[in-house]
Design a protein around this motif. Structure first.
Motif, PDB file in Angstrom:
ATOM      1  N   ASN A   1     -73.890  84.454 -34.584  1.00 46.28           N
ATOM      2  CA  ASN A   1     -73.147  85.691 -34.779  1.00 46.28           C
ATOM      3  C   ASN A   1     -71.762  85.497 -34.190  1.00 46.28           C
ATOM      4  OD1 ASN A   1     -73.381  86.110 -31.924  1.00 46.28           O
ATOM      5  ND2 ASN A   1     -75.421  86.993 -32.278  1.00 46.28           N
ATOM      6  N   ALA A   2     -70.939  86.517 -34.287  1.00 37.21           N
ATOM      7  CA  ALA A   2     -69.556  86.393 -33.829  1.00 37.21           C
ATOM      8  C   ALA A   2     -69.488  86.047 -32.344  1.00 37.21           C
ATOM      9  CB  ALA A   2     -68.794  87.689 -34.118  1.00 37.21           C
TER      10      ALA A   2
ATOM     11  N   LEU B   1     -71.710  82.246 -40.610  1.00 37.56           N
ATOM     12  CA  LEU B   1     -71.439  83.675 -40.461  1.00 37.56           C
ATOM     13  C   LEU B   1     -71.503  84.321 -41.839  1.00 37.56           C
ATOM     14  CD1 LEU B   1     -68.477  83.592 -37.902  1.00 37.56           C
ATOM     15  CD2 LEU B   1     -70.833  84.310 -37.461  1.00 37.56           C
TER      16      LEU B   1
ATOM     17  N   SER C   1     -67.569  89.513 -39.385  1.00 37.69           N
ATOM     18  CA  SER C   1     -67.794  88.518 -38.326  1.00 37.69           C
ATOM     19  C   SER C   1     -66.737  87.424 -38.371  1.00 37.69           C
ATOM     20  CB  SER C   1     -69.183  87.898 -38.485  1.00 37.69           C
ATOM     21  OG  SER C   1     -70.201  88.864 -38.296  1.00 37.69           O
TER      22      SER C   1
ATOM     23  N   LYS D   1     -63.514  88.704 -36.993  1.00 42.65           N
ATOM     24  CA  LYS D   1     -63.592  88.805 -35.530  1.00 42.65           C
ATOM     25  C   LYS D   1     -63.336  87.442 -34.883  1.00 42.65           C
ATOM     26  CE  LYS D   1     -66.591  90.595 -31.846  1.00 42.65           C
ATOM     27  NZ  LYS D   1     -67.909  91.225 -31.544  1.00 42.65           N
TER      28      LYS D   1
END
Length: 528
Positions: A46-47, A85, A90, A93
């Motif tokens: 994830n981010a 991602l 995401s 980000k």
């Protein structure tokens, strides 16, 4: 992009042709070479986890001694994680987080002070080197390391394409500012890797790999191809297709240039694209059925008096702003001259992508200001009166705007092309306005139209406007069907280019200058 469908009943030729088709349809979409790394990415991507990876990787850049294998594995791990991602949010980000890894301003200030306080040449030289390194953002080091990986250059090209997309979105200025700065830094790096010396010039023929032919079709943005027969003709007799490729992106066309060899400079794209399967009594279909190869066989060199550049496409959004088309045209001209020494005319048949949009803005502004057509600089008084007569006969006159609203509607819908009287009437005013748009309208002292600016920077002549040059929906939507020839006179390219770029002077033909002068007279009358 849509792939071409196999036109079974239209196919003829050797068994090898069929095998080539089969190869093309069995070719899967290209995947990133970054997917075969040594290290596994985190189980949960994830981010936040990718941001931690960035922090970890950038810490390595500060170490004085570190294994190259460690650097490569950590950088690859970041690339793998970023590709996994699954949402734009995401990725945005992460890009914003990476953009924050900018220069170390405190260190720069300290080095600048040290530089100004010393007179020792050796110390100054050492501090200069440190300053240069400090002025590079931290992420620049990461980009350099990514570029050294197999598949890394393609990753960066796609990464910048996403950056550009985010910069053009509706983000706040504060957010896009850092992204634009990072995009600029990445562009600078890519421009070194994609300089002409690192590019290969290839000519595409029907014998080229089927995967390359498929991409040539997929990327064609100016005049889309309908089927494999269409594609086969565009790389066949009296046609040439040149591409730039890069060793770090094998099998990927970077820029594509389509050329037609003709007896004279055409004024309509239908003479180049739609009727191209019959040239000088030469039929691609009949040639295929005879069992012989497509290509240069059957061409009459004496019929090749002009080379027409009718489509040039930059395929990689991530290379936006890196000028490669100019060099491709120059090298294509050189190749054509070597093949056909008597070839003496080089010209484009180009779209005018911004003309209709610009015209509609002028019309809508005049309507909003409460003007009649006779009170604008778009039509002469006589033309405005004749226009009202024409639309009165057709029952289209809107009394509230004395024909202006009707003209806007007709241009918006392209419905004026359904009436021969309107076509004949609008030729003079639209050609005049198009000459004004290309020759007189400026943005930062350069031609307002992006295609015109490209060719004029190359030293081409704004040579001829062609009424009804492209009657397709795309052509009408771009420029009310008008096309333009930019002529490349080889001996004049350098002075023309210099005069345009340094003095902002456009080299144009008498036709264009005459039409533009008429438009300028109307503008002056309105200002009196």
């Amino acid at each position: 992009m849509n792939h071409l469908s196999l036109p079974g009943p239209h196919l003829s030729g050797s068994t090898q042709d069929l095998l080539n088709f089969a190869e093309g349809f069995s070719t899967s979409a290209s995947h990133s070479l970054l997917s075969s790394g040594y290290d596994e990415v985190p189980a949960t991507v994830n981010a936040d986890s990718v941001a931690k990876l960035i922090t970890s990787v950038l810490k390595i850049s500060n170490k004085t001694a570190v294994s190259g294998i460690t650097v490569e594995n950590q950088v690859r791990k970041f690339c793998q994680a970023f590709e996994q991602l699954d949402s734009e949010e995401s990725r945005l980000k992460i890009m914003e987080f990476l953009a924050q890894q900018d220069v170390k301003r405190k260190k720069i200030s300290e080095l600048a002070t040290a530089y100004s306080n010393t007179e020792d040449p050796l110390v100054r030289s050492r501090v200069e080197d440190q300053l240069r390194q400090s002025l590079q953002p931290s992420y620049y080091w990461l980009f350099q390391k990514i570029g050294a990986l197999p598949g890394g250059v393609k990753f960066l090209v796609d990464f910048r394409a996403q950056l550009i997309s985010f910069c053009l979105s509706n983000l706040e200025i504060e957010r896009t500012s850092a992204l634009k700065s990072m995009s600029s830094q990445l562009k600078q790096l890519l421009s070194h890797w994609f300089s002409v010396g690192f590019l290969d010039l290839d000519q595409i023929t029907w014998d080229s790999p089927c995967s390359m032919l498929q991409k040539i079709s997929d990327y064609e943005a100016v005049h889309p191809m309908r089927n494999w027969t269409d594609l086969k003709a565009r790389v066949g007799p009296y046609r040439r297709c040149f591409v730039y490729t890069h060793k770090s992106m094998p099998g990927e066309p970077i820029v594509v240039l389509h050329v037609a060899l003709t007896e004279e400079i055409p004024e309509s794209i239908s003479k180049v694209v739609k009727h191209h399967r019959m040239v000088k009594k030469y039929s691609v279909d009949s040639h295929q059925s005879s069992g012989s190869k497509t290509g240069r066989e059957g061409e009459d060199p004496s019929s090749c008096e002009a080379a027409i550049f009718y489509s040039i496409t930059s395929t990689q959004t991530g290379l936006q702003g890196i000028e490669l088309g100019t060099q491709l045209i120059k090298q294509a001209v050189q190749k054509l001259k070597e093949e056909l020494p008597d070839l003496n005319q080089f010209c484009t048949l180009s779209p005018i992508p911004g003309f209709r949009k610009w015209l509609l803005i002028l019309l809508q502004t005049a309507k909003r200001d409460g003007k009649t057509l006779a009170q604008t600089d778009l039509l002469t008084i006589d033309e405005a009166e004749k226009w009202q007569g024409l639309i009165k006969m057709a029952g289209n006159l809107q009394e509230s705007d004395l024909g202006l609203g009707t003209l806007i509607q007709l241009v918006k819908t392209n419905s004026w092309m359904e009436d021969q009287n309107l076509i004949a009437f609008l030729e003079q005013p639209l050609m005049r306005l198009c000459a004004r748009y290309l020759y007189l309208e400026k943005r930062r002292s350069n031609a307002l139209d992006s295609v015109a600016n490209f060719h004029l920077r190359n030293g081409a002549v704004l040579w001829r406007l062609n009424w009804e040059g492209d009657r397709s929906v795309r052509g009408l939507t771009n420029s009310c069907g008008i096309m333009v020839n930019y002529k490349y006179v080889l001996d004049d390219l350098e002075p023309n280019s210099t005069n345009y770029q340094e003095n902002h002077k456009v080299k144009a033909s008498e036709q264009v200058i005459h039409l533009a002068s008429q438009a300028k007279v109307l503008q002056r009358k309105l200002s009196l």
